[in-house]
Design an enzyme around this catalytic site. Structure first.
Site, PDB file in Angstrom:
ATOM      1  N   ASP A   1       0.873  -1.160   0.000  1.00 61.66           N
ATOM      2  CA  ASP A   1       0.000   0.000   0.000  1.00 61.66           C
ATOM      3  C   ASP A   1       0.920   1.222   0.000  1.00 61.66           C
ATOM      4  O   ASP A   1       2.121   1.117   0.301  1.00 61.66           O
ATOM      5  CB  ASP A   1      -0.935   0.001   1.214  1.00 61.66           C
ATOM      6  CG  ASP A   1      -2.120   0.948   1.010  1.00 61.66           C
ATOM      7  OD1 ASP A   1      -2.058   1.788   0.082  1.00 61.66           O
ATOM      8  OD2 ASP A   1      -3.100   0.878   1.765  1.00 61.66           O
TER       9      ASP A   1
HETATM   10  C1  BGC Z   1      -4.872   3.438   0.089  1.00 61.74           C
HETATM   11  C2  BGC Z   1      -4.998   2.461  -1.082  1.00 61.74           C
HETATM   12  C3  BGC Z   1      -4.824   3.205  -2.371  1.00 61.74           C
HETATM   13  C4  BGC Z   1      -3.478   3.898  -2.360  1.00 61.74           C
HETATM   14  C5  BGC Z   1      -3.193   4.686  -3.622  1.00 61.74           C
HETATM   15  C6  BGC Z   1      -3.603   4.263   0.001  1.00 61.74           C
HETATM   16  O1  BGC Z   1      -3.624   5.274   0.966  1.00 61.74           O
HETATM   17  O2  BGC Z   1      -4.904   2.736   1.293  1.00 61.74           O
HETATM   18  O3  BGC Z   1      -6.233   1.808  -1.042  1.00 61.74           O
HETATM   19  O4  BGC Z   1      -4.952   2.332  -3.462  1.00 61.74           O
HETATM   20  O5  BGC Z   1      -3.443   4.821  -1.271  1.00 61.74           O
HETATM   21  O6  BGC Z   1      -3.976   5.824  -3.673  1.00 61.74           O
END
Ligand code: BGC
Length: 739
Positions: free
Chosen positions: A228
């Site tokens: 993530d």
């Molecule tokens: C989120 C993800 C997301 C990623 C990219 C993160 O903060 O938890 O779900 O895909 O950011 O935006």
């Protein structure tokens, strides 16, 4: 890409290049290596629309259709619909040159407070996993990848980047991993995104047990694991654990760590090579699959978003058949959301919506309504003038429809809600309107359940969840009966927050949160405790009625490795065509382990014309009867009788039958001198052995009072008749007969 090609490229990469391929080039791209023809891969959020960032402005994304969030689409219980949604999103991705959409998100709704519940499907892992699998298959049918997330146990936003979810193995397997397992095995997502948090002390991004032992070795995952955004803690440990790609770019800092670790022997180069191979494989799929001349029909997708929401919203109350509305009646639309709907959640999934249709706009095509905003959605200040205006409008109409819900400032990725309440100004408005207008309907826009102190004062209740950019049109379709509601709740709506099983332990202490409620999440808990709920899991009404009959199983007894067919007949007994979601739950009758009262093991959605009947079928395999045994570290089916329950909801069981599952019951531990008499008898010892035992325990025919005695008491209670040697022999005989 074939193995030989991969090895060839690998051999031409320097150590620095290899390390550098294991992190992003920026926020949304992997790195390219021009020299070897390795292209950059574009990824984009997800999951319910495309959020492709405008490269000129970090805070802006290109317009795209915003579909209903997972909290809504889960209520469709419709694999086919989720597949179609995936297809449309995949096709949009292609038109924008996006190779991987960052979703679906399948974390379990452990607490109604989690700020991200709107993005998650359900409190039930089977439902979440099945729908996620369909969505993934749909997207990937377009040669575009998915990233199932957040792996795993990211069930609260509070301290999400550091908190450790303390979960016992059985709970992890039965509740928090199952949705990932189902989707990974069934739909083979191109990528998996690990979560921010720790699981039992270990960061997800460096958790070998999860990323390699379970995901790859047990479930056979062959794709790429990415972090993530910002989830990497120790990059070197991450590579060794199976985290292939760090996102976004770490500015080269962690790449250098990898190089250093390989040079000093801390990290095996073969581990790095494995990660690079997974990155190459993804880049190769991208290269082959993305055509450049693909255009897209956004208006058609807007209409599809409306259809998806019609198939998803849940009619929770319809006293005196207040709905559908009669367009000849004088109708008042009340509540700011009628004009400015809340249709999506905040955070990384936030879409720059192509076009938003409000209920006020949509209703113009149907009839004239009066309108009063009633409350503000910017804060919870009671505006007396707005309130009184709304009450007057309601009193002057035949029916009042209140568009209420959670404003954006209450619910978003990044923080959890503080309570389960609607803003007080809205609760008061509903009470006051209901006082003057007996025909009041409430329409809710929210990503997670709210307490409903007014529920007995209103005749109608329609749960829209966060219904996407066409939510207003979809709401009007259902309110006026152009579309027949057919969603059912993918989560329980408890009466009050403190009824929720995680209430005592959420959000943890210090940097840990203990999942002490164990497997008793959602309806698994409410059913076991017999707690009244506002609306149960699986509940939802229609404008027509259905009758269930003729439940049949193809065997009354099967071996645990066999497969069981279950069929029943469902008839539409009303006057309108409609869709029904039939649910199959399994109940273990006399389990030796602690189990929920019932668990969802199948669901089907069917469409029926008035008077029409169809046969609905389910196929159950051993997993439908199994629990996870920590002792055996495996799924285990106990020998015994199981009930097959067919329900309109988790609380409304219409039909049931029993089936005997024969199992070698590997769960039985070998007997010892400290095993009880009851355990001994359960092994069906031979008549001869029983005879010996009866001489020591004359009550053996009716062992109620003595079944908990340990076997060793045979020695002390027999006045020298039984010796240690004799008892050991007896035990050995039984153990060898059973095993
Ligand atoms: C989120 C993800 C997301 C990623 C990219 C993160 O903060 O938890 O779900 O895909 O950011 O935006």
């Amino acid at each position: 890409m074939n193995e030989q090609k991969k090895k060839e490229i690998l051999s031409q990469l320097t150590l620095e290049e290899k390390a550098s391929l294991c992190s992003g080039a920026d926020f949304w791209h992997t790195k390219e290596v021009k020299r070897l023809g390795i292209p950059a891969v574009t990824v984009s959020d997800g999951p319910h629309g495309l959020r492709q960032e405008d490269p000129k402005d970090h805070n802006k994304s290109y317009p795209a259709v915003c579909f209903p969030s997972a909290c809504a689409t889960a209520c469709s219980f419709d694999r086919h619909l989720l597949f179609e949604l995936g297809e449309v999103l995949g096709s949009e991705c292609r038109s924008q040159g996006v190779s991987v959409i960052l979703g679906p998100a399948v974390n379990i709704k452990r607490t109604p407070l989690c700020g991200r519940n709107f993005e998650y499907f359900s409190e039930d892992p089977l439902l979440a996993g099945e729908l996620a699998a369909a969505y993934i298959q749909g997207v990937q049918s377009q040669k575009v990848g998915t990233s199932i997330k957040h792996f795993c146990a990211n069930n609260q936003e509070e301290r999400r980047m550091t908190v450790s979810a303390e979960v016992d193995e059985r709970t992890l397997r039965e509740i928090y991993l199952t949705a990932f397992e189902l989707a990974v095995k069934k739909a083979k997502p191109w990528t998996v995104m690990c979560s921010y948090n720790r699981i039992n002390g270990e960061y997800a991004s460096e958790n070998k047990k999860l990323l390699t032992d379970i995901l790859r070795k047990e479930w056979g995952f062959k794709g790429l694991v990415m972090s993530d955004w910002g989830a990497v803690n120790d990059r070197v440990k991450g590579v060794a654990a199976g985290l292939d790609l760090e996102m976004p770019s770490s500015g080269g800092v962690n790449d250098s760590e990898i190089v250093r670790a390989v040079r000093s022997g801390v990290l095996k180069e073969s581990d790095l090579d494995q990660a690079v191979e997974n990155v190459l494989e993804l880049a190769d799929r991208h290269l082959v699959q993305v055509p450049e001349d693909h255009c897209h029909d956004w208006d058609a997708d807007h209409e599809f978003a409306r259809q998806v929401e019609c198939e998803s919203m849940v009619l929770l109350k319809n006293e005196d058949e207040i709905l559908p509305l009669n367009r000849q009646d004088k109708i008042a639309f009340i509540g700011k959301f009628a004009e400015t709907p809340r249709y999506q959640g905040g955070g990384s999934s936030h879409i720059n919506a192509y076009r938003v249709t409000s209920a006020m706009e949509a209703v113009q095509q149907v009839t004239e309504v009066t309108y009063a905003p009633g409350f503000s959605i910017d804060d919870d200040q009671q505006d007396e003038a707005l309130l009184q205006e709304a009450v007057r409008a309601a009193a002057q109409a035949k029916v009042a429809v209140i568009f209420a819900g959670l404003p954006e400032y209450i619910e978003s990725e990044g923080f959890d809600r503080k309570d389960m309440k609607l803003p007080e100004c809205q609760n008061r408005l509903i009470h006051e309107v209901a006082k003057v207008q007996p025909n009041t309907v409430v329409v809710l826009h929210n990503g997670a359940p709210v307490e409903m102190p007014w529920v007995n004062e209103v005749k109608g209740l329609l749960e829209l969840y966060l219904g996407g950019e066409a939510v207003g049109a979809a709401a009007v379709d259902v309110l006026f009966g152009f579309s027949n509601p057919c969603g059912k709740l993918a989560e329980t709506i408890p009466v009050k927050l403190s009824d929720n099983p995680s209430y005592l332990f959420y959000s943890g202490e210090g940097d840990t949160v203990e999942y002490r409620e164990g497997i008793f999440v959602g309806y698994r808990y409410y059913e076991k405790k017999g707690i009244p709920v506002q609306f149960p899991f699986g509940y939802g009404l229609s404008y027509t009625t259905f009758q269930y009959s003729d439940l049949e199983v193809n065997h009354s007894e099967i071996n645990e490795n066999g497969s069981l067919s279950v069929t029943l007949k469902v008839r539409n007994t009303g006057k309108r065509a409609g869709k029904e979601i039939v649910q199959l739950y399994v109940k273990d009758h006399q389990s030796a382990v602690i189990r929920p009262v019932k668990e969802l093991k199948g669901f089907e959605k069917i469409e029926l014309n008035p008077g029409e009947a169809k046969i609905v079928g389910f196929q159950l395999d051993r997993r439908a009867f199994a629990y996870y045994s920590e002792e055996l570290q495996d799924w285990c089916v106990q020998d015994g009788t199981y009930e097959i329950l067919i329900g309109k909801s988790s609380r409304d069981i219409e039909l049931s039958t029993t089936v005997r599952i024969k199992s070698a019951s590997k769960a039985r531990r070998p007997l010892t001198v400290n095993s009880t008499l009851g355990e001994f008898l359960a092994c069906h010892p031979s008549e001869e052995i029983l005879g010996t035992l009866k001489r020591i325990f004359p009550n053996l025919e009716d062992p109620t009072g003595i079944r908990d005695l340990p076997l060793r008491t045979a020695i002390s209670f027999s006045n020298g008749l039984v010796t240690h040697e004799m008892l050991s022999k007896l035990i050995n005989q039984v153990n060898s007969n059973v095993n």
